[in-house]
Scaffold this active site. Structure first.
Site, PDB file in Angstrom:
ATOM      1  N   LYS A   1     -56.766   7.608  34.808  1.00  0.00           N
ATOM      2  CA  LYS A   1     -56.496   8.482  35.954  1.00  0.00           C
ATOM      3  C   LYS A   1     -55.008   8.543  36.279  1.00  0.00           C
ATOM      4  CE  LYS A   1     -61.127   8.797  37.694  1.00  0.00           C
ATOM      5  NZ  LYS A   1     -62.152   8.434  38.658  1.00  0.00           N
TER       6      LYS A   1
ATOM      7  N   ARG B   1     -66.522   2.256  34.244  1.00  0.00           N
ATOM      8  CA  ARG B   1     -66.652   3.577  33.588  1.00  0.00           C
ATOM      9  C   ARG B   1     -65.346   3.864  32.858  1.00  0.00           C
ATOM     10  NH1 ARG B   1     -65.441   8.912  34.602  1.00  0.00           N
ATOM     11  NH2 ARG B   1     -67.014  10.419  33.944  1.00  0.00           N
TER      12      ARG B   1
HETATM   13  N1  HH2 Z   1     -64.541   9.974  37.686  1.00  0.00           N
HETATM   14  C1  HH2 Z   1     -64.632  11.146  37.010  1.00  0.00           C
HETATM   15  C2  HH2 Z   1     -65.885  11.714  36.759  1.00  0.00           C
HETATM   16  N2  HH2 Z   1     -67.022  11.110  37.153  1.00  0.00           N
HETATM   17  N3  HH2 Z   1     -68.110   9.304  38.229  1.00  0.00           N
HETATM   18  C3  HH2 Z   1     -68.042   8.161  38.889  1.00  0.00           C
HETATM   19  N4  HH2 Z   1     -69.172   7.543  39.314  1.00  0.00           N
HETATM   20  N5  HH2 Z   1     -66.847   7.538  39.184  1.00  0.00           N
HETATM   21  C4  HH2 Z   1     -65.652   8.096  38.798  1.00  0.00           C
HETATM   22  O1  HH2 Z   1     -64.594   7.502  39.099  1.00  0.00           O
HETATM   23  C5  HH2 Z   1     -65.681   9.346  38.098  1.00  0.00           C
HETATM   24  C6  HH2 Z   1     -66.953   9.928  37.813  1.00  0.00           C
HETATM   25  C7  HH2 Z   1     -63.388  11.821  36.548  1.00  0.00           C
HETATM   26  O2  HH2 Z   1     -63.003  11.389  35.275  1.00  0.00           O
HETATM   27  P1  HH2 Z   1     -63.367  12.091  33.894  1.00  0.00           P
HETATM   28  O3  HH2 Z   1     -64.834  12.224  33.686  1.00  0.00           O
HETATM   29  O4  HH2 Z   1     -62.668  11.335  32.824  1.00  0.00           O
HETATM   30  O5  HH2 Z   1     -62.657  13.529  33.983  1.00  0.00           O
HETATM   31  P2  HH2 Z   1     -63.162  14.981  34.382  1.00  0.00           P
HETATM   32  O6  HH2 Z   1     -63.732  14.955  35.750  1.00  0.00           O
HETATM   33  O7  HH2 Z   1     -61.902  15.822  34.277  1.00  0.00           O
HETATM   34  O8  HH2 Z   1     -64.209  15.405  33.382  1.00  0.00           O
END
Ligand code: HH2
Length: 339
Positions: A280, A315
């Site tokens: 992040k 995660r």
């Molecule tokens: N962060 C993201 C997405 N889903 N779910 C939970 N429970 N906690 C988190 O911190 C979280 C999440 C954002 O990260 P990412 O999936 O890598 O990116 P994007 O939203 O751009 O697909």
């Protein structure tokens, strides 16, 4: 609400008399910083905490999709999207998604989290059918290929969750904490599956302007407690709820640091705790890594700090690197695997 942040030792080999286990696991604490509304926080002996807090902090957590939560579990991220901030576009092709899922399973992932909508700051909402078309076939293909790992569907929408569960998913991960779609809580309750209730404010499109907190730890904890109460009122069993402070969702870099530094406070809710910090923006800010693809080392460091504070689910994008780091932390701090 009363909250307590257990003060966890970095060397957890020998608990002193009077120590309590954290969430029934190998970590323990004998002191905690107690915050009672209207009074300044103070450090007290574990034995002097109010009984309900003591119980919430110490009681074992129920297994999740058959996984015991007495050690940190790794949730591998698979974004089947063109625009996720870190892996966007890499796994939109179902064959590439299946290959990545299998690689994460082989690297030691305990759970796979599959998402079809980016929720990065500023992202626009994806249509329901499009999100289903991205995720359900990948889940089906993984099950057809014999993958037995628990699969979580990362969605804010009831219809997407329903399709994913029908395709073979085992749990739901909702970044809106069951606020976006009024039907999602019912879908989860009827299916009897676990759900991750994450904290955020506004939507991915509006959240960066909603970072006004007097005390980010206490306010996020209270908001999560409210969402947990709503989930239970909708018929979701207490032992099916996981909480997540939502790193990067309506938080500044400094607020992300405060949440991770004080993470153990969230054990006051008596539920499994998920930490999602992987790659992040704040890792780039404090680690000097502008490109998300270069944020693995900082992400691994944060995952270890999360484990040290008793987070039960991490995660992450980088499964092998995180698994190895956690194994070393467990060997050093807990004597795990020592010969
Ligand atoms: N962060 C993201 C997405 N889903 N779910 C939970 N429970 N906690 C988190 O911190 C979280 C999440 C954002 O990260 P990412 O999936 O890598 O990116 P994007 O939203 O751009 O697909």
């Amino acid at each position: 609400m009363d909250l307590a942040r257990p003060l966890l030792p970095t060397d957890a080999l020998t608990p002193p008399p009077g120590a309590l286990p954290l969430a029934g696991g190998p970590l323990w604490f004998d002191r905690a910083e107690l915050t009672v509304p209207g009074a300044a926080p103070r450090v007290v002996a574990a034995a002097d905490l109010p009984a309900p807090l003591r119980q919430a902090l110490a009681a074992p957590r129920a297994p999740l999709c058959g996984l015991t939560l007495d050690r940190p579990r790794i949730m591998g991220i698979l974004n089947v999207t063109p625009d996720s901030f870190s892996d966007g576009g890499r796994f939109l092709d179902p064959a590439a998604a299946v290959a990545q899922a299998r690689a994460m399973a082989a690297a030691g992932a305990d759970i796979l989290d599959i998402g079809g909508e980016s929720t990065r700051p500023g992202a626009a909402e994806v249509g329901t059918q499009q999100e289903i078309d991205r995720t359900a076939p990948v889940i089906e293909a993984l099950r057809a290929a014999g993958l037995t790992l628990p699969i979580s569907i990362d969605t804010r929408k009831a219809a997407v969750a329903r399709a994913a569960l029908a395709a073979g998913a085992d749990m739901v991960n909702d970044v809106s904490g069951l606020t976006h779609d009024p039907d999602l809580a019912g879908v989860v309750a009827r299916a009897g599956v676990p759900v991750v209730v994450m904290h955020m404010r506004g939507t991915p499109a509006t959240m960066t302007a909603q970072t006004d907190y007097a005390d980010v730890l206490a306010e996020v904890a209270q908001a999560l407690a409210d969402r947990v109460a709503a989930a239970r009122a909708a018929g979701i069993a207490a032992d099916r709820i996981v909480i997540d402070p939502g790193i990067g969702f309506a938080k500044t870099g400094a607020q992300n640091l405060a949440l991770i530094r004080g993470l153990a406070l969230f054990h006051s809710l008596g539920l499994p705790l998920l930490l999602g910090a992987s790659r992040k923006r704040f890792i780039g800010t404090y680690g000097g890594a502008p490109d998300p693809a270069g944020r693995m080392p900082g992400s691994v460091a944060v995952a270890v700090l999360g484990a040290q504070q008793g987070a039960q689910i991490l995660r992450v994008h980088d499964v092998e690197e995180t698994r190895q780091a956690i194994a070393l932390w467990r060997a050093l701090a807990l004597g795990d695997g020592e010969e």
